[in-house]
Design an enzyme around this catalytic site. Structure first.
Site, PDB file in Angstrom:
ATOM      1  N   CYS A  93      19.394  23.003  21.545  1.00  0.00           N
ATOM      2  CA  CYS A  93      17.979  22.903  21.867  1.00  0.00           C
ATOM      3  C   CYS A  93      17.616  23.934  22.929  1.00  0.00           C
ATOM      4  CB  CYS A  93      17.680  21.477  22.322  1.00  0.00           C
ATOM      5  SG  CYS A  93      16.824  21.311  23.866  1.00  0.00           S
ATOM      6  N   GLU A  94      16.558  24.690  22.665  1.00  0.00           N
ATOM      7  CA  GLU A  94      16.237  25.800  23.560  1.00  0.00           C
ATOM      8  C   GLU A  94      15.610  25.330  24.877  1.00  0.00           C
ATOM      9  OE1 GLU A  94      13.658  28.393  21.416  1.00  0.00           O
ATOM     10  OE2 GLU A  94      11.846  27.321  21.956  1.00  0.00           O
ATOM     11  N   HIS A  95      15.208  24.080  24.935  1.00  0.00           N
ATOM     12  CA  HIS A  95      14.610  23.583  26.175  1.00  0.00           C
ATOM     13  C   HIS A  95      15.657  23.140  27.193  1.00  0.00           C
ATOM     14  CE1 HIS A  95      10.775  22.618  23.704  1.00  0.00           C
ATOM     15  NE2 HIS A  95      10.792  23.859  24.130  1.00  0.00           N
ATOM     16  N   HIS A  96      16.804  22.674  26.725  1.00  0.00           N
ATOM     17  CA  HIS A  96      17.810  22.135  27.643  1.00  0.00           C
ATOM     18  C   HIS A  96      19.199  22.739  27.454  1.00  0.00           C
ATOM     19  CE1 HIS A  96      14.704  18.976  27.052  1.00  0.00           C
ATOM     20  NE2 HIS A  96      14.781  18.908  28.376  1.00  0.00           N
ATOM     21  N   HIS A 162      19.193  14.342  19.212  1.00  0.00           N
ATOM     22  CA  HIS A 162      19.131  15.345  20.278  1.00  0.00           C
ATOM     23  C   HIS A 162      19.793  14.821  21.546  1.00  0.00           C
ATOM     24  CE1 HIS A 162      16.070  18.174  18.459  1.00  0.00           C
ATOM     25  NE2 HIS A 162      16.115  17.181  17.602  1.00  0.00           N
TER      26      HIS A 162
HETATM   27 ZN   LIG Z   1      16.001  19.417  24.449  1.00  0.00          ZN
END
Ligand SMILES: [Zn+2]
Length: 208
Positions: A93-96, A162
């Site tokens: 995941c590119e956010h975390h 996720h």
């Molecule tokens: Zn994430």
């Protein structure tokens, strides 16, 4: 008499660190920043290991759909749905920068051309092995098949868990995120959509 400074000492070449070296240094910095001792026994080779793993998990960035599909597209009169389902995948995941993983189901309606079946999981890998959003992954796989095969329709469904949700924050251990991309006749025909969702064993999302 001293000769003037005609003979200059060569300026030392500036060493530009490789991407791998930068990655290793950065992981070391992260370890220090969270209060760890990067030189303790268990962590001594961790920066190298993480750098290698990151390079592997993002290796799809150096690949394109053409790398996978070229030479594997064949003329074939077959006009029913082709479906490869339950394809396991792992992505980040590119956010975390935490993993998300699950299954993808990929279907298309040929228009005189088919692709080698093993290429569909490989195509998924190209897009999964990079920093991703599940929504984008779903669309990119569908878009690549559309572009390469010009089929009558494409349907891609991705079901994933996720880690950023499971391990932190809301901690929803058993929740799954479902994303769908429908193109062409799959978008237009409710019958085809039902056939696809029925074949993948999914209850049709209410909004479709
Ligand atoms: Zn994430």
């Amino acid at each position: 008499m001293q000769t003037s400074s005609a003979i200059e000492t060569p300026t030392p070449e500036i060493e530009i660190p490789t991407q791998a070296e930068v990655l290793v240094d950065s992981v070391r910095t992260i370890l220090q920043a969270i209060g760890e001792d990067p030189d303790r026994e268990g962590l001594r080779r961790t920066p190298e290991r993480v750098a290698k793993a990151m390079a592997d998990l993002t290796s799809g960035m150096n690949q394109t759909m053409a790398d996978v599909l070229n030479g594997a597209i064949f003329t074939q009169e077959y006009d029913q749905m082709v479906l490869v389902k339950d394809i396991e995948f792992y992505s980040l995941c590119e956010h975390h920068l935490l993993p998300f993983h699950g299954k993808a189901h990929i279907a298309y309606l040929p228009n005189g051309r088919v692709v080698g079946l093993s290429k569909l999981p490989r195509l998924l890998e190209v897009y999964a092995r990079r920093l991703q959003l599940q929504e984008r992954l779903t669309q990119q796989v569908a878009g690549a098949i559309q572009e390469a095969l010009r089929p009558r329709g494409v349907a891609v469904m991705v079901e994933a868990a996720h880690f950023c949700m499971m391990m932190r924050g809301v901690e929803k251990q058993n929740s799954k995120t479902v994303t769908v991309a429908l193109l062409g006749e799959f978008r237009d025909s409710q019958l085809l959509r039902s056939e696809f969702f029925g074949a993948v064993g999914a209850s049709r999302p209410v909004y479709l």
